[in-house]
Design a protein around this motif. Structure first.
Motif, PDB file in Angstrom:
ATOM      1  N   ARG A 191       0.966  -1.235   0.106  1.00  0.00           N
ATOM      2  CA  ARG A 191       0.047   0.063  -0.070  1.00  0.00           C
ATOM      3  C   ARG A 191       1.005   1.148  -0.216  1.00  0.00           C
ATOM      4  NH1 ARG A 191      -1.503   2.576   5.186  1.00  0.00           N
ATOM      5  NH2 ARG A 191      -0.247   1.023   6.774  1.00  0.00           N
TER       6      ARG A 191
ATOM      7  N   LEU B 235      -3.595  -2.221   9.570  1.00  0.00           N
ATOM      8  CA  LEU B 235      -4.946  -2.041   9.422  1.00  0.00           C
ATOM      9  C   LEU B 235      -5.899  -2.375  10.671  1.00  0.00           C
ATOM     10  CD1 LEU B 235      -5.489  -3.003   5.721  1.00  0.00           C
ATOM     11  CD2 LEU B 235      -5.008  -0.788   6.636  1.00  0.00           C
TER      12      LEU B 235
ATOM     13  N   ILE C  17      -7.614   3.836   5.806  1.00  0.00           N
ATOM     14  CA  ILE C  17      -5.931   3.461   5.467  1.00  0.00           C
ATOM     15  C   ILE C  17      -5.425   4.778   5.924  1.00  0.00           C
ATOM     16  CG2 ILE C  17      -4.511   3.409   3.783  1.00  0.00           C
ATOM     17  CD1 ILE C  17      -6.392   1.200   3.560  1.00  0.00           C
TER      18      ILE C  17
END
Length: 185
Positions: free
Chosen positions: A28, A89, A102
Motif C-alpha cells: 500500500r 490495518l 487507511i
C-alpha cells in the motif's frame, strides 16, 4: 524431440514479471486498493481460505476499504485475520461490514515497504535466473542428443541470455517505480 522451447522460456519469464507486479500491487502507498487484502487468509469452516472467498472487498473511498462478509458467523474470524495479517490495518466492525480506514504512512513504514518491494524484486530475479538455467540445461541436453550442433547451441544460449537480461530490466523498472511511489519521491 528437443527439450529447448524458447516460447516456454518467454512465458515463464513473463510469469515472473507478472507475479512481481501482482505482489507489488499489494503494497500500500496510502491509497485504498482491494489488492491490499489479497494475502489475507481466514480460518473458516475448519479450513484456511482467501478473504475473497468469504467476503466482498471494495474501495468506496480513496482512503477506505470495505469488507462485506457473506456469513455473519465469519465476521469475527475475518476481523482477526485482517488484524493479524501485519498490514497495519484496524477494522471497524459494523454488522457484517468491516470498514478499514487507511492510515497515513510514516517514514519508517515507507522504508519497510520499500525493503519489502526490493525483496519481491529479488525473488523475481531469482525466478528469471532459474528459468535461464533450465533453458541452458535443455540446450546442453539437446546438443548431446544431436538435435543441433555447438554453434547453434551457442546462438540459442545468446538468445536465452538476451531474454533474461530484458526480463531483469523489466523487474528492475517495476521495482524502482514502486519504490519511488512508496517513498513519495
Amino acid at each position: 524431440m528437443a527439450a529447448y522451447d524458447k516460447a516456454d522460456l518467454e512465458r515463464r519469464m513473463n510469469g515472473a514479471v507478472e507475479a512481481l507486479k501482482h505482489d507489488l500491487a499489494g503494497l500500500r502507498t496510502g491509497r485504498a486498493s482491494t489488492t491490499l487484502l489479497d494475502p489475507v487468509t481466514v480460518e473458516v469452516y475448519g479450513a484456511m481460505m482467501p478473504l475473497v472467498q468469504v467476503a466482498t472487498v471494495s474501495a468506496p473511498e480513496p482512503r477506505l476499504l470495505s469488507v462485506q462478509v457473506w456469513d455473519k458467523s465469519n465476521v469475527g474470524p475475518v476481523d482477526k485475520a485482517i488484524r493479524s495479517a501485519g498490514l497495519g490495518l484496524n477494522p471497524i466492525v459494523d454488522g457484517q461490514t468491516l470498514r478499514l480506514p487507511i492510515p497515513d504512512l510514516t517514514e519508517e513504514r515507507r522504508k519497510e515497504l520499500a525493503k519489502l518491494a526490493s525483496k519481491y524484486a529479488e525473488n523475481a530475479r531469482i525466478a528469471a535466473r532459474n528459468v535461464r538455467r533450465d533453458g541452458m540445461d535443455n540446450l546442453k541436453a539437446d546438443e548431446k542428443k544431436g538435435e543441433f550442433g555447438e554453434d547453434e547451441r551457442k546462438r540459442h544460449e545468446a538468445e536465452v541470455q538476451k531474454l533474461t537480461d530484458a526480463t531483469i530490466a523489466d523487474i528492475d523498472a517495476a521495482a524502482a517505480a514502486k519504490e519511488k511511489e512508496i517513498l513519495g519521491k
